[in-house]
Design a protein around this motif. Sequence first.
Motif, PDB file in Angstrom:
ATOM      1  N   ARG A  74       0.871  -1.147   0.045  1.00  0.00           N
ATOM      2  CA  ARG A  74      -0.240  -0.181   0.009  1.00  0.00           C
ATOM      3  C   ARG A  74       0.926   1.332  -0.088  1.00  0.00           C
ATOM      4  NH1 ARG A  74      -3.008  -3.638   3.285  1.00  0.00           N
ATOM      5  NH2 ARG A  74      -5.065  -4.011   2.248  1.00  0.00           N
ATOM      6  N   GLN A 111      -3.775 -14.371  -3.249  1.00  0.00           N
ATOM      7  CA  GLN A 111      -5.174 -13.655  -3.448  1.00  0.00           C
ATOM      8  C   GLN A 111      -5.269 -12.492  -2.646  1.00  0.00           C
ATOM      9  OE1 GLN A 111      -7.499 -14.405  -6.061  1.00  0.00           O
ATOM     10  NE2 GLN A 111      -7.989 -12.327  -5.415  1.00  0.00           N
ATOM     11  N   ASP A 112      -4.828 -12.396  -1.402  1.00  0.00           N
ATOM     12  CA  ASP A 112      -4.966 -11.340  -0.626  1.00  0.00           C
ATOM     13  C   ASP A 112      -4.231 -10.080  -0.946  1.00  0.00           C
ATOM     14  OD1 ASP A 112      -6.523 -12.802   1.307  1.00  0.00           O
ATOM     15  OD2 ASP A 112      -4.897 -13.024   2.628  1.00  0.00           O
ATOM     16  N   ASP A 115      -5.704  -8.640  -4.262  1.00  0.00           N
ATOM     17  CA  ASP A 115      -6.591  -7.840  -3.789  1.00  0.00           C
ATOM     18  C   ASP A 115      -6.308  -6.235  -3.576  1.00  0.00           C
ATOM     19  OD1 ASP A 115      -8.452  -9.709  -4.240  1.00  0.00           O
ATOM     20  OD2 ASP A 115      -8.806 -10.153  -2.165  1.00  0.00           O
ATOM     21  N   ILE A 116      -5.055  -6.038  -3.055  1.00  0.00           N
ATOM     22  CA  ILE A 116      -4.655  -4.906  -2.687  1.00  0.00           C
ATOM     23  C   ILE A 116      -4.503  -4.248  -3.842  1.00  0.00           C
ATOM     24  CG2 ILE A 116      -2.534  -3.656  -1.755  1.00  0.00           C
ATOM     25  CD1 ILE A 116      -2.261  -5.810   0.336  1.00  0.00           C
ATOM     26  N   LYS A 118      -5.752  -4.525  -6.745  1.00  0.00           N
ATOM     27  CA  LYS A 118      -7.139  -4.628  -7.460  1.00  0.00           C
ATOM     28  C   LYS A 118      -8.039  -3.079  -6.830  1.00  0.00           C
ATOM     29  CE  LYS A 118     -11.500  -7.017  -8.775  1.00  0.00           C
ATOM     30  NZ  LYS A 118     -11.837  -8.254  -8.600  1.00  0.00           N
ATOM     31  N   GLU A 119      -7.908  -3.289  -5.719  1.00  0.00           N
ATOM     32  CA  GLU A 119      -8.476  -2.234  -4.759  1.00  0.00           C
ATOM     33  C   GLU A 119      -7.803  -0.866  -5.192  1.00  0.00           C
ATOM     34  OE1 GLU A 119      -8.219  -3.104  -0.957  1.00  0.00           O
ATOM     35  OE2 GLU A 119      -9.526  -4.968  -0.887  1.00  0.00           O
ATOM     36  N   ALA A 120      -6.819  -0.650  -5.505  1.00  0.00           N
ATOM     37  CA  ALA A 120      -5.948   0.399  -6.037  1.00  0.00           C
ATOM     38  C   ALA A 120      -6.031   0.623  -7.605  1.00  0.00           C
ATOM     39  CB  ALA A 120      -4.478   0.498  -5.483  1.00  0.00           C
ATOM     40  N   GLY A 121      -6.768  -0.372  -8.163  1.00  0.00           N
ATOM     41  CA  GLY A 121      -7.000  -0.146  -9.551  1.00  0.00           C
ATOM     42  C   GLY A 121      -5.620  -0.349 -10.473  1.00  0.00           C
ATOM     43  N   ASP A 123      -3.729  -2.916 -12.447  1.00  0.00           N
ATOM     44  CA  ASP A 123      -3.603  -4.274 -13.119  1.00  0.00           C
ATOM     45  C   ASP A 123      -2.136  -4.383 -14.204  1.00  0.00           C
ATOM     46  OD1 ASP A 123      -4.489  -6.525 -14.507  1.00  0.00           O
ATOM     47  OD2 ASP A 123      -5.338  -5.410 -16.226  1.00  0.00           O
TER      48      ASP A 123
END
Length: 186
Positions: A74, A111-112, A115-116, A118-121, A123
């Motif tokens: 993050r 996966q965890d 997800d971090i 993905k949540e931040a957009g 790719d």
Amino acid sequence: EYCKFLAEETKGVVNIFEVWNEWDLPYTNLERLGAKEYVALLKTANEAIKSVNPDAIVVGLGGAGTGTDGSFDRGVIAEGGMEYSDAISFHTYDYHRGKRFPNSGVMGRVQDRLDIFKEAGIDKPVYTTEIGWPTAIWYSDPNHPIWSERDQALNLVKYTAVSIANDLNDEIYWHDFQEDGVDRKE
């Protein structure tokens, strides 16, 4: 200068460069520098590598963060580090036979972590640049038994199949493929 030299010397042979191994761990980052400093390093390395090999793939995060609370990932995202990373690196090990982490097992940690991003957009391609299930005796204790060589092999196949089926990884590199043990002379 080192990154530029390395990119020049290996051009045509090496096209993927992972920047710093496990920055967020105390034994690879002795000064315990944070995400801001890592992003500065990543930017400098990216620019040096791409100055001589514009087609090179610069892999960021150096495996850091897998199995942690995600704060380093993050932090790198918040500091703009993904601008200097063409791909994201994961190091996925299971030293604890799935007993230590909330979403236990290697796939849960992958996966965890995905997800971090993905949540931040974000790719980006994901490269598992180290993976393994240790068989060394020195990892063993009654609460965390080591993996048998058979289980290690089965886990490799399972991880690869699940990763492909769920589009979790773009590249997978098995780390070391042998157990070094504790005696460096062996």
